[in-house]
Structure formats: C-alpha cells, structure tokens
Enzyme design. Structure first.
Site, PDB file in Angstrom:
ATOM      1  N   ARG A 183       5.262   1.721  25.615  1.00 17.90           N
ATOM      2  CA  ARG A 183       4.647   2.290  24.418  1.00 17.90           C
ATOM      3  C   ARG A 183       4.877   3.800  24.316  1.00 17.90           C
ATOM      4  NH1 ARG A 183       0.976  -0.854  21.372  1.00 17.90           N
ATOM      5  NH2 ARG A 183       0.770  -2.717  22.632  1.00 17.90           N
ATOM      6  N   GLU A 232      -7.346  -2.274  -2.518  1.00 17.91           N
ATOM      7  CA  GLU A 232      -6.697  -1.340  -1.578  1.00 17.91           C
ATOM      8  C   GLU A 232      -5.725  -0.416  -2.309  1.00 17.91           C
ATOM      9  OE1 GLU A 232      -5.048  -3.014   2.089  1.00 17.91           O
ATOM     10  OE2 GLU A 232      -6.235  -4.808   1.750  1.00 17.91           O
ATOM     11  N   HIS A 246      -7.951  -0.494   6.066  1.00 21.41           N
ATOM     12  CA  HIS A 246      -8.329  -1.765   6.692  1.00 21.41           C
ATOM     13  C   HIS A 246      -8.998  -2.650   5.630  1.00 21.41           C
ATOM     14  CE1 HIS A 246      -9.421  -4.516   9.874  1.00 21.41           C
ATOM     15  NE2 HIS A 246     -10.619  -4.602   9.318  1.00 21.41           N
ATOM     16  N   ASN A 294       0.842  -1.215   0.000  1.00 24.38           N
ATOM     17  CA  ASN A 294       0.000   0.000   0.000  1.00 24.38           C
ATOM     18  C   ASN A 294       0.867   1.250   0.000  1.00 24.38           C
ATOM     19  OD1 ASN A 294      -3.027  -0.459   0.131  1.00 24.38           O
ATOM     20  ND2 ASN A 294      -2.272  -1.992   1.584  1.00 24.38           N
TER      21      ASN A 294
HETATM   22  C1  GRF Z   1      -3.221  -4.526   4.059  1.00 23.38           C
HETATM   23  O1  GRF Z   1      -4.147  -5.528   3.764  1.00 23.38           O
HETATM   24  C2  GRF Z   1      -3.841  -3.468   4.932  1.00 23.38           C
HETATM   25  O2  GRF Z   1      -5.198  -3.246   4.671  1.00 23.38           O
HETATM   26  C3  GRF Z   1      -3.690  -4.058   6.307  1.00 23.38           C
HETATM   27  O3  GRF Z   1      -2.430  -4.690   6.291  1.00 23.38           O
HETATM   28  C4  GRF Z   1      -2.101  -5.057   4.950  1.00 23.38           C
HETATM   29  C5  GRF Z   1      -0.785  -4.424   4.646  1.00 23.38           C
HETATM   30  O4  GRF Z   1      -0.251  -4.830   3.415  1.00 23.38           O
HETATM   31  N1  GRF Z   1      -3.831  -3.029   7.317  1.00 23.38           N
HETATM   32  P1  GRF Z   1       0.951  -4.049   2.770  1.00 23.38           P
HETATM   33  O5  GRF Z   1       2.084  -4.017   3.791  1.00 23.38           O
HETATM   34  O6  GRF Z   1       0.502  -2.680   2.425  1.00 23.38           O
HETATM   35  O7  GRF Z   1       1.346  -4.843   1.566  1.00 23.38           O
END
Ligand code: GRF
Length: 228
Positions: free
Chosen positions: A68, A177, A112, A17
């Site tokens: 944290r 995504e 998400h 992403n």
């Molecule tokens: C994606 O499916 C995102 O929606 C979720 O974790 C995954 C991350 O994939 N939060 P990448 O690291 O972007 O390939």
C-alpha cells in the site's frame, strides 16, 4: 473571488459523482477547478469521461504495487505534481493508510451514500433496507483514518419508499449525491465553512443557515397525507 482551489478527483469506477463535480466546476463562479482525475483501476469508465472533458487523467494501478505504501507514494506524487489543493474521493474503493490521510489532513473529501455516522462501509443500501429505516441519504465529509468518519460538511436526506429495492433506492440516493457533492465542495473550497474541534462550522457567523443548507431533502413521491 480568491484563486480557485485545484482539485484532484480519485475514482475507481463509473465516476458519475466525478462528472457532477466537473459540470459544477464549469461555472466561472465555482471556487474550484478539476485539474486531474486518478483511478486505481485502469479500466474505470470515469477515466474516459475525464478524457472527453479534456481533463488530465491517469491510472495508478494498485495491483502493480507490492504494498500500500508504494502505491500511495505514487498517488501522492501525482497529486503534488498536479499542484492539487484538495482531493475529492468519488467512488474511490481503496482504503488509505494513516500516512496518506495525514498528508492530506483537512484537504481530502469523500462522499458516502448514507447519513453518516449510520451505515458506514459497503452494501449501504442493502443494510438500510434490512434495517427498515425510512430516511436515508448521503454525506460529504473530510477523510480521517477511520473509514467513513471525519467532520461532516453536508448531508442530504432521501426517503426510503415502499417497494424500494437496492437498485431503486441507490438510484435516488445517487441523484441526491450528484447535487450534494458540488454543493459541499463549493462550501469548503470557498472557505465558507471551516473545521473547528473536528466539526464543520460556518466561517462567518453572519452567514445565514441558508448559506450552509445541507442540500435538498428528497421528498417521498406520495404526498404525506396519502402515506398516513
Ligand atoms: C457513490 O454511491 C458514492 O457515494 C460511493 O460510491 C459510489 C460511486 O459512484 N462512495 P460513482 O462512481 O460516482 O458513479
């Protein structure tokens, strides 16, 4: 165009992403530029991708911190140093405390892999398949203290197809995504959408629905007639 928004991307792993955001930001008309990529895992493959793209990148290893708060202080500092306007979480697998989330209120996005508010949390695709629902998808939303909650910027639908397993379904959702996140960032960074009463609304009511489309609806591979 107004000044481009400076974006910091938080990752923990492969960063596909992140890559889609980097690619989108190469367009001179895109309203955001990626100025830093930060991973809480030093071995995250996405760091190398950012490096290859000439983008400042760093690992802030959460395991090196006693708590944290100390981890988040350094994370916050690194983002401030990079003069970040907006954060995009892209597969960032650390829960953030209310303190951090509040500091970046309305300035932190997350993606998400489900149609929120359904299927918050982990193992989304497995739970989607168990539930037997026929349409799933992905959501880009603003981050709030509650996990996978917060005003929804954009969503994209993906059909669950006969014979899907977790691998097949997650691959199709991931493809959605990669289109949705740049679209949502474009809407938000250009301020075509705004937060009002904890919902995302069009900033200019004269904009058409097309300006706020929620990304592609991924149709099933079989024509509808054959499915009935
Ligand atoms: C994606 O499916 C995102 O929606 C979720 O974790 C995954 C991350 O994939 N939060 P990448 O690291 O972007 O390939």
């Amino acid at each position: 165009m107004d000044k481009k928004k400076r974006v910091g991307i938080l990752i923990s792993g492969r960063g596909s992403n992140m890559r889609s955001l980097i690619e989108a930001a190469k367009n001179p008309n895109f309203p955001a530029q990626i100025v830093v990529v930060i991973s809480n895992r030093p071995k995250a493959a996405g760091l190398q991708t950012a490096q290859d793209e000439g983008i400042k990148n760093l690992a802030i290893d959460h395991r090196k911190y006693d708590n944290r708060t100390a981890f988040e202080e350094d994370l916050h500092q690194a983002l401030v140093e990079a003069k970040v306007d907006l954060i995009c979480n892209a597969g960032f697998l650390r829960l953030l405390t209310a303190d951090f989330v509040d500091k970046w209120h309305d300035r932190q996005l997350n993606i998400h892999p489900s149609l929120l508010p359904s299927f918050k949390g982990l193992h989304t695709h497995q739970r989607v398949l168990e539930a037997g629902i026929k349409i799933t998808g992905c959501t880009v939303h603003l981050v709030r203290t509650d996990m996978d909650a917060g005003p929804i910027i954009a969503q994209s639908a993906v059909c669950v197809e006969p014979g899907d397993d977790e691998e097949r379904l997650s691959a199709r959702v991931l493809a959605a995504e990669h289109l949705l996140y740049p679209h949502a960032l474009e809407l938000f960074a250009s301020e075509k959408v705004i937060v009002k009463n904890e919902r995302i609304e069009l900033a200019d009511q004269n904009l058409t629905q097309a300006d706020n489309r929620s990304g592609p609806i991924f149709s099933p591979t079989l024509p509808l007639k054959q499915q009935l």
